[in-house]
Write a protein that holds these residues in place. Sequence first.
Motif, PDB file in Angstrom:
ATOM      1  N   SER A 223      -6.042 -62.915  17.275  1.00 44.84           N
ATOM      2  CA  SER A 223      -5.435 -63.208  18.575  1.00 44.84           C
ATOM      3  C   SER A 223      -3.931 -63.173  18.371  1.00 44.84           C
ATOM      4  O   SER A 223      -3.422 -63.788  17.431  1.00 44.84           O
ATOM      5  CB  SER A 223      -5.794 -64.588  19.093  1.00 44.84           C
ATOM      6  OG  SER A 223      -6.986 -65.051  18.615  1.00 44.84           O
TER       7      SER A 223
ATOM      8  N   THR B  36      -0.417 -64.410  18.842  1.00 44.33           N
ATOM      9  CA  THR B  36       0.170 -65.686  19.255  1.00 44.33           C
ATOM     10  C   THR B  36       1.629 -65.554  19.659  1.00 44.33           C
ATOM     11  O   THR B  36       2.123 -66.350  20.450  1.00 44.33           O
ATOM     12  CB  THR B  36       0.041 -66.751  18.149  1.00 44.33           C
ATOM     13  OG1 THR B  36       0.663 -66.262  16.962  1.00 44.33           O
ATOM     14  CG2 THR B  36      -1.421 -67.082  17.873  1.00 44.33           C
TER      15      THR B  36
ATOM     16  N   GLU C 262       3.334 -62.280  15.391  1.00 43.67           N
ATOM     17  CA  GLU C 262       2.542 -63.349  14.802  1.00 43.67           C
ATOM     18  C   GLU C 262       1.170 -63.373  15.455  1.00 43.67           C
ATOM     19  O   GLU C 262       1.015 -63.048  16.624  1.00 43.67           O
ATOM     20  CB  GLU C 262       3.248 -64.697  14.980  1.00 43.67           C
ATOM     21  CG  GLU C 262       4.536 -64.779  14.198  1.00 43.67           C
ATOM     22  CD  GLU C 262       5.280 -66.077  14.410  1.00 43.67           C
ATOM     23  OE1 GLU C 262       6.164 -66.354  13.601  1.00 43.67           O
ATOM     24  OE2 GLU C 262       4.984 -66.809  15.390  1.00 43.67           O
TER      25      GLU C 262
ATOM     26  N   ALA D 199      -3.195 -65.123  14.984  1.00 48.12           N
ATOM     27  CA  ALA D 199      -4.112 -66.109  14.414  1.00 48.12           C
ATOM     28  C   ALA D 199      -5.449 -65.441  14.136  1.00 48.12           C
ATOM     29  O   ALA D 199      -5.836 -64.493  14.816  1.00 48.12           O
ATOM     30  CB  ALA D 199      -4.300 -67.274  15.385  1.00 48.12           C
TER      31      ALA D 199
ATOM     32  N   SER E 242      -8.743 -66.651  14.449  1.00 43.09           N
ATOM     33  CA  SER E 242      -9.528 -67.769  14.975  1.00 43.09           C
ATOM     34  C   SER E 242     -10.982 -67.759  14.507  1.00 43.09           C
ATOM     35  O   SER E 242     -11.658 -68.781  14.582  1.00 43.09           O
ATOM     36  CB  SER E 242      -9.457 -67.793  16.494  1.00 43.09           C
ATOM     37  OG  SER E 242      -9.869 -66.556  17.029  1.00 43.09           O
TER      38      SER E 242
ATOM     39  N   GLU F 291     -12.166 -70.414   9.796  1.00 37.86           N
ATOM     40  CA  GLU F 291     -11.746 -71.811   9.838  1.00 37.86           C
ATOM     41  C   GLU F 291     -10.597 -72.077   8.870  1.00 37.86           C
ATOM     42  O   GLU F 291     -10.491 -71.452   7.823  1.00 37.86           O
ATOM     43  CB  GLU F 291     -12.913 -72.730   9.465  1.00 37.86           C
ATOM     44  CG  GLU F 291     -14.087 -72.653  10.414  1.00 37.86           C
ATOM     45  CD  GLU F 291     -13.811 -73.269  11.772  1.00 37.86           C
ATOM     46  OE1 GLU F 291     -12.996 -74.199  11.861  1.00 37.86           O
ATOM     47  OE2 GLU F 291     -14.426 -72.806  12.748  1.00 37.86           O
ATOM     48  N   TYR F 292      -9.749 -73.029   9.208  1.00 41.24           N
ATOM     49  CA  TYR F 292      -8.669 -73.539   8.367  1.00 41.24           C
ATOM     50  C   TYR F 292      -7.582 -72.515   8.069  1.00 41.24           C
ATOM     51  O   TYR F 292      -6.956 -72.563   7.022  1.00 41.24           O
ATOM     52  CB  TYR F 292      -9.218 -74.131   7.056  1.00 41.24           C
ATOM     53  CG  TYR F 292     -10.209 -75.234   7.296  1.00 41.24           C
ATOM     54  CD1 TYR F 292      -9.788 -76.464   7.787  1.00 41.24           C
ATOM     55  CD2 TYR F 292     -11.560 -75.033   7.077  1.00 41.24           C
ATOM     56  CE1 TYR F 292     -10.701 -77.478   8.042  1.00 41.24           C
ATOM     57  CE2 TYR F 292     -12.479 -76.048   7.326  1.00 41.24           C
ATOM     58  CZ  TYR F 292     -12.038 -77.259   7.809  1.00 41.24           C
ATOM     59  OH  TYR F 292     -12.930 -78.252   8.052  1.00 41.24           O
ATOM     60  N   THR F 293      -7.345 -71.586   8.961  1.00 42.35           N
ATOM     61  CA  THR F 293      -6.210 -70.674   8.791  1.00 42.35           C
ATOM     62  C   THR F 293      -5.079 -71.130   9.695  1.00 42.35           C
ATOM     63  O   THR F 293      -5.311 -71.660  10.785  1.00 42.35           O
ATOM     64  CB  THR F 293      -6.574 -69.213   9.133  1.00 42.35           C
ATOM     65  OG1 THR F 293      -7.059 -69.149  10.455  1.00 42.35           O
ATOM     66  CG2 THR F 293      -7.588 -68.659   8.157  1.00 42.35           C
ATOM     67  N   PRO F 294      -3.840 -70.912   9.286  1.00 41.83           N
ATOM     68  CA  PRO F 294      -2.693 -71.260  10.133  1.00 41.83           C
ATOM     69  C   PRO F 294      -2.712 -70.463  11.441  1.00 41.83           C
ATOM     70  O   PRO F 294      -3.311 -69.382  11.510  1.00 41.83           O
ATOM     71  CB  PRO F 294      -1.496 -70.857   9.280  1.00 41.83           C
ATOM     72  CG  PRO F 294      -2.008 -70.841   7.879  1.00 41.83           C
ATOM     73  CD  PRO F 294      -3.441 -70.412   7.977  1.00 41.83           C
ATOM     74  N   GLN F 295      -2.061 -70.966  12.454  1.00 43.77           N
ATOM     75  CA  GLN F 295      -2.047 -70.319  13.761  1.00 43.77           C
ATOM     76  C   GLN F 295      -0.899 -69.331  13.940  1.00 43.77           C
ATOM     77  O   GLN F 295      -0.826 -68.665  14.957  1.00 43.77           O
ATOM     78  CB  GLN F 295      -2.000 -71.378  14.868  1.00 43.77           C
ATOM     79  CG  GLN F 295      -3.263 -72.218  14.924  1.00 43.77           C
ATOM     80  CD  GLN F 295      -4.504 -71.357  15.149  1.00 43.77           C
ATOM     81  OE1 GLN F 295      -4.604 -70.653  16.144  1.00 43.77           O
ATOM     82  NE2 GLN F 295      -5.440 -71.412  14.222  1.00 43.77           N
ATOM     83  N   SER F 296       0.015 -69.226  12.992  1.00 47.06           N
ATOM     84  CA  SER F 296       1.121 -68.284  13.092  1.00 47.06           C
ATOM     85  C   SER F 296       1.226 -67.487  11.799  1.00 47.06           C
ATOM     86  O   SER F 296       2.027 -67.795  10.929  1.00 47.06           O
ATOM     87  CB  SER F 296       2.441 -69.019  13.367  1.00 47.06           C
ATOM     88  OG  SER F 296       2.402 -69.611  14.634  1.00 47.06           O
TER      89      SER F 296
END
Length: 98
Positions: free
Chosen positions: A70, A72, A78, A80, A82, A85-90
């Motif tokens: 996705s 961001t 930048e 994500a 999604s 699991e447990y990956t940074p959003q940027s």
Amino acid sequence: MVENTNAEIATTSSTKAIVGTLPSLGELKASLGENLTDLGKVQISTVLFQDAHQAILTQENNEEIKVPLSVTNKDNQEFALSSIEYTPQSLRIGDSLV
């Protein structure tokens, strides 16, 4: 590993801490079920922002994993991951996930 497969992935290779303390793989499996996959260290080698919205992750053994992304922040390129699991959003291309 493709969409909706869970994995233990912690931080990017940048110098700022993005994710705090994470549970161990054993703790995650006890909490979420045994079908979790530990990808180990992977590098985001290719990002497709046009049409496909897909990232290609390269493992240390040079195997590639394709996952949806996705966007961001389009201006800063930048994104994500999604579905993991447990990956940074940027994230940015070239980041490493440990």
